[in-house]
Design a protein around this motif. Sequence first.
Motif, PDB file in Angstrom:
ATOM      1  N   ALA A 130       0.830  -1.199   0.000  1.00  0.00           N
ATOM      2  CA  ALA A 130       0.000   0.000   0.000  1.00  0.00           C
ATOM      3  C   ALA A 130       0.866   1.252   0.000  1.00  0.00           C
ATOM      4  CB  ALA A 130      -0.930  -0.026   1.211  1.00  0.00           C
ATOM      5  N   ASP A 131       1.885   1.254   0.865  1.00  0.00           N
ATOM      6  CA  ASP A 131       2.801   2.398   0.921  1.00  0.00           C
ATOM      7  C   ASP A 131       3.443   2.659  -0.438  1.00  0.00           C
ATOM      8  OD1 ASP A 131       2.364   2.941   3.478  1.00  0.00           O
ATOM      9  OD2 ASP A 131       4.378   2.460   4.219  1.00  0.00           O
ATOM     10  N   ARG A 135       1.974   5.866  -2.729  1.00  0.00           N
ATOM     11  CA  ARG A 135       2.913   6.971  -2.911  1.00  0.00           C
ATOM     12  C   ARG A 135       3.432   7.011  -4.335  1.00  0.00           C
ATOM     13  NH1 ARG A 135       7.019   6.232   1.885  1.00  0.00           N
ATOM     14  NH2 ARG A 135       5.497   5.566   3.407  1.00  0.00           N
ATOM     15  N   GLY A 136       3.703   5.800  -4.879  1.00  0.00           N
ATOM     16  CA  GLY A 136       4.186   5.744  -6.257  1.00  0.00           C
ATOM     17  C   GLY A 136       3.155   6.290  -7.227  1.00  0.00           C
ATOM     18  N   LYS A 137       1.891   5.978  -6.947  1.00  0.00           N
ATOM     19  CA  LYS A 137       0.830   6.427  -7.843  1.00  0.00           C
ATOM     20  C   LYS A 137       0.740   7.948  -7.859  1.00  0.00           C
ATOM     21  CE  LYS A 137      -3.985   5.379  -8.860  1.00  0.00           C
ATOM     22  NZ  LYS A 137      -5.247   5.198  -8.132  1.00  0.00           N
ATOM     23  N   ILE A 138       0.855   8.533  -6.634  1.00  0.00           N
ATOM     24  CA  ILE A 138       0.806  10.000  -6.551  1.00  0.00           C
ATOM     25  C   ILE A 138       1.942  10.595  -7.394  1.00  0.00           C
ATOM     26  CG2 ILE A 138       1.081  11.971  -4.994  1.00  0.00           C
ATOM     27  CD1 ILE A 138      -0.148  10.104  -2.797  1.00  0.00           C
ATOM     28  N   GLU A 141       1.204   9.760 -11.346  1.00  0.00           N
ATOM     29  CA  GLU A 141      -0.111  10.059 -11.901  1.00  0.00           C
ATOM     30  C   GLU A 141      -0.065  11.341 -12.724  1.00  0.00           C
ATOM     31  OE1 GLU A 141      -4.298   8.726  -9.942  1.00  0.00           O
ATOM     32  OE2 GLU A 141      -3.136  10.260  -8.934  1.00  0.00           O
ATOM     33  N   ARG A 142      -0.660  11.308 -13.847  1.00  0.00           N
ATOM     34  CA  ARG A 142      -0.722  12.459 -14.757  1.00  0.00           C
ATOM     35  C   ARG A 142       0.679  12.919 -15.176  1.00  0.00           C
ATOM     36  NH1 ARG A 142      -4.719  13.983 -11.109  1.00  0.00           N
ATOM     37  NH2 ARG A 142      -3.443  15.641 -10.232  1.00  0.00           N
ATOM     38  N   ARG A 143       1.686  12.033 -15.025  1.00  0.00           N
ATOM     39  CA  ARG A 143       3.029  12.370 -15.501  1.00  0.00           C
ATOM     40  C   ARG A 143       3.449  11.333 -16.538  1.00  0.00           C
ATOM     41  NH1 ARG A 143       1.778  15.881 -12.519  1.00  0.00           N
ATOM     42  NH2 ARG A 143       2.748  16.662 -10.622  1.00  0.00           N
ATOM     43  N   GLY A 144       2.476  10.829 -17.277  1.00  0.00           N
ATOM     44  CA  GLY A 144       2.733   9.751 -18.232  1.00  0.00           C
ATOM     45  C   GLY A 144       3.807  10.103 -19.237  1.00  0.00           C
ATOM     46  N   VAL A 145       3.815  11.333 -19.699  1.00  0.00           N
ATOM     47  CA  VAL A 145       4.803  11.747 -20.691  1.00  0.00           C
ATOM     48  C   VAL A 145       6.205  11.686 -20.091  1.00  0.00           C
ATOM     49  CG1 VAL A 145       5.540  13.621 -22.189  1.00  0.00           C
ATOM     50  CG2 VAL A 145       3.108  13.202 -21.819  1.00  0.00           C
ATOM     51  N   LEU A 146       6.322  12.147 -18.832  1.00  0.00           N
ATOM     52  CA  LEU A 146       7.635  12.127 -18.179  1.00  0.00           C
ATOM     53  C   LEU A 146       8.139  10.689 -18.049  1.00  0.00           C
ATOM     54  CD1 LEU A 146       7.407  14.793 -15.336  1.00  0.00           C
ATOM     55  CD2 LEU A 146       8.213  15.003 -17.680  1.00  0.00           C
ATOM     56  N   VAL A 147       7.230   9.787 -17.630  1.00  0.00           N
ATOM     57  CA  VAL A 147       7.640   8.391 -17.473  1.00  0.00           C
ATOM     58  C   VAL A 147       8.149   7.845 -18.791  1.00  0.00           C
ATOM     59  CG1 VAL A 147       6.795   6.068 -16.992  1.00  0.00           C
ATOM     60  CG2 VAL A 147       6.076   7.973 -15.541  1.00  0.00           C
ATOM     61  N   LYS A 148       7.412   8.148 -19.877  1.00  0.00           N
ATOM     62  CA  LYS A 148       7.819   7.627 -21.182  1.00  0.00           C
ATOM     63  C   LYS A 148       9.152   8.221 -21.621  1.00  0.00           C
ATOM     64  CE  LYS A 148       3.242   6.453 -22.807  1.00  0.00           C
ATOM     65  NZ  LYS A 148       2.012   7.207 -23.061  1.00  0.00           N
TER      66      LYS A 148
END
Lengths: 337, 498
Positions: A130-131, A135-138, A141-148
Amino acid sequence: MPEAPGTDGAGTDGAGTEGAGTEGAGRSGHAGASVSTGAPQFQVAAKNPRRVEGAVAVAFLASLLAFAAFGAAFWVAASSWVLGVTLGVALSAFGFGLVAWGKYLMPQGPFEEPRPQMATTPAEKQEFVADFATRGKIAVERRGVLVKLMGAAGAVLGVVLAFPLIRSLGPRPNQEQSLYHTKWRKGAKLTSIEGRAVRVDDIEVGGIITVFPPDDLGGAFSQTVLIRVQQTGDIVTEPGRETWGPHGYLAYSKVCTHAGCPVGLYEELTQQLLCPCHQSLFDIGTGAMPVFGPAPRPLPQLPLYVDSKGYLRAQADYDEPIGPGFWYRGGSNGGPQ
Amino acid sequence: MIDSLFSWIDDRVALSRSGRHLLDKIFPDHWSFMIGEIALYSFIVLMLTGVFLTLYFVPSSTPVIYHGVYAPLRGQTVSAAFDSTVNLSFQVRGGLLMRQMHHWAANIFVGAIVVHMLRVFFTGAFRRPREANWMLGTTLLILAIFNGFLGYSLPDDLISGTGIRIAFSIMESVPFVGTYLAYFLFGGSFPGTAIIPRFFILHVLVLPLLIIGLLAGHLGMLVKHKHAQFPGKGARDDNVVGSPLWPTYAAKAGGFFFLTTGVTALLGAIVQINPIWQYGQYYAYKVSYAVQPDWYMGWLDGALRVMPSWELNLPGHMIPTVFFPAVLLPGLTFNLIYAWPFIEAKLTGDTAEHHLLERPRDKPLRTAIGAAVFAFYFVLFGASATDVLANYLSLSLNVVLWAFRVLCIVVPIVVFPVTYKICLELRATPGAGQRKRHNLVVRTADGGYTTIAAEEYPGYVKAELEPVALDEVDLVSAMAAEGDQGTEGVYQIPRDYR
């Protein structure tokens, strides 16, 4: 007699003490400890500690003397074995003393400590996941371009590491061509390692010499054994090789077709060449066919001729790749020529 | 002085808070647990002696004329690597000793790893939760073998150069990428001039760093899991029974380090190893008789010898004969070792956590499989000496080679059932492996005979003590109670033995 070793509670109490200890509770925290240092577990293991003390003392004394002897031997540059024996005796005696001390003059035990099981509880797992996940999701989230983009940069780094860097370590195999061809050329004189060209009357029957092309003395791939098996006449080892063995001379690649060792041992009586690495045996009278051992193919034969001045020369390069096989060696006879 | 220094450090890193558990850490006592220690200690010897060697060794194949003290070589053209190795052996004080200790320590290192792995295998210590540590240990074995090979290749002598030539052929034999692998590693075709400096940096930097890192992980996991132990003496799955790190284990293990080092020094002093000046410089066209690698490569060399001369011809391509014994066989071997914990768990269905070890006899199937597989590699190891054996026994090479070809199939087939049967017999024999008691044969009143087990001999019986949890012991008050006698160490050892 001191208190009986009351260890019944020790194991079950274990989990608690482990946690308490890391929090900094002192030993005095265990008010009313059930075992005193008078328990038999705290007695030394030796039945006769005096004798062990003596033995340990002798060991340490021997070690002291031997260390000093090693120092002296080093100072006067004594021979290697004197250095080693003094050092070895010193270290061994020192180690023997320490081991005997630990084994016989220290509390005999046994002692124990609790061992937590490695498997965690579902609740622990859940909390961790859960931790990590929330936290990872926060974070992503909405940073899909950065991740790619981050992934793409990493991928490019990986490709760069794999290709240009590794590629620069050496040339491509087929560029240098030494897999398929040696330095033997039409007309190349058979030359000894000293650089002397071999003439037709240089070698007695039964003689053997390693020869090279004049421009590749000592070459690992063009090394060739030259053997004289008879005084006159041409030696025909196989159909199609009628002119390859003039004046009783035979020349074969010296690189074993098994693992590449020099096929260095010649037995004149049986006319066989032996590779000393893995004992492959080649019959030189029949085109160096392997007659024993792990070698899969005959040693390639170098076609020879004798020029007008009596020098032995190569008619051409070997007609197949020499030495052990490799993936790009096409079929049983050659590859890209 | 010591007190205030301790206090200074303690106040800054909280040593007394974390360190106490370290002092109390329990190590089970069993001789077989020391084998891994031998590996660790010989690795330390390798690093110490290895640093010494790097001070004098020149990793270069540049040709030089030998001008050293060894007369038979004087005036010969040799490589700088060979020249510097001979010079550090003969002209550097203690150099020969350090070189021989280094080589012996390498042989002991790999040997100890192998025996340690056998111990772990046959006692079932690889089971959950130690599967990953088993795999880590296997990787360490592979790295140790590779680094050993790189190390003995560096002097550029006739025997090691032949080994490098064989390694080049083995690399070439890999399908698709083989020739590229070989050319990239050697910086071109064999022999080239790049291989000595490249092997050097791999041998002294890259592989040792990998080994140190994995070793730290190996030992870290050991601390995390705590040592597995044999049953008995109150040992259970949820405790560890043995000696505490301080002072008993520290003394024993510390002493054992010096013993290992001492034995290595004695070997280096009196048993000659790798006298390269007798072999001479490597030249590609020269070769020696009875060419053998170090012992841990023996099984591969044996496999190369017993392998029939099969070569796979594909359209336009070839799988050379050396691929099967020198690439496929080690690949299968190490993958089987990696996979064994999972294979066994699958076969037995036992996926529970285990911290108690098993006796080999109690797991006849595992023991028999292990013994048979090990026997196979042992025969291959023997096969690396076919030529020497043929000479020694005055047999023909053909007979010896065929004998080994047959043996490497027959021996495992025989070893398996024999081991299995021995395990069953041992298991069925009460008291097997324990000290024997003599029997009294007594004649009864009506003429019959019976045997009665005699009383235990008094000195033989060692009282089984219950294990003591160290943090149950109030040592602080014990120290206070000693008071005026001073604190002679942590333990008050009663002297009532007199």
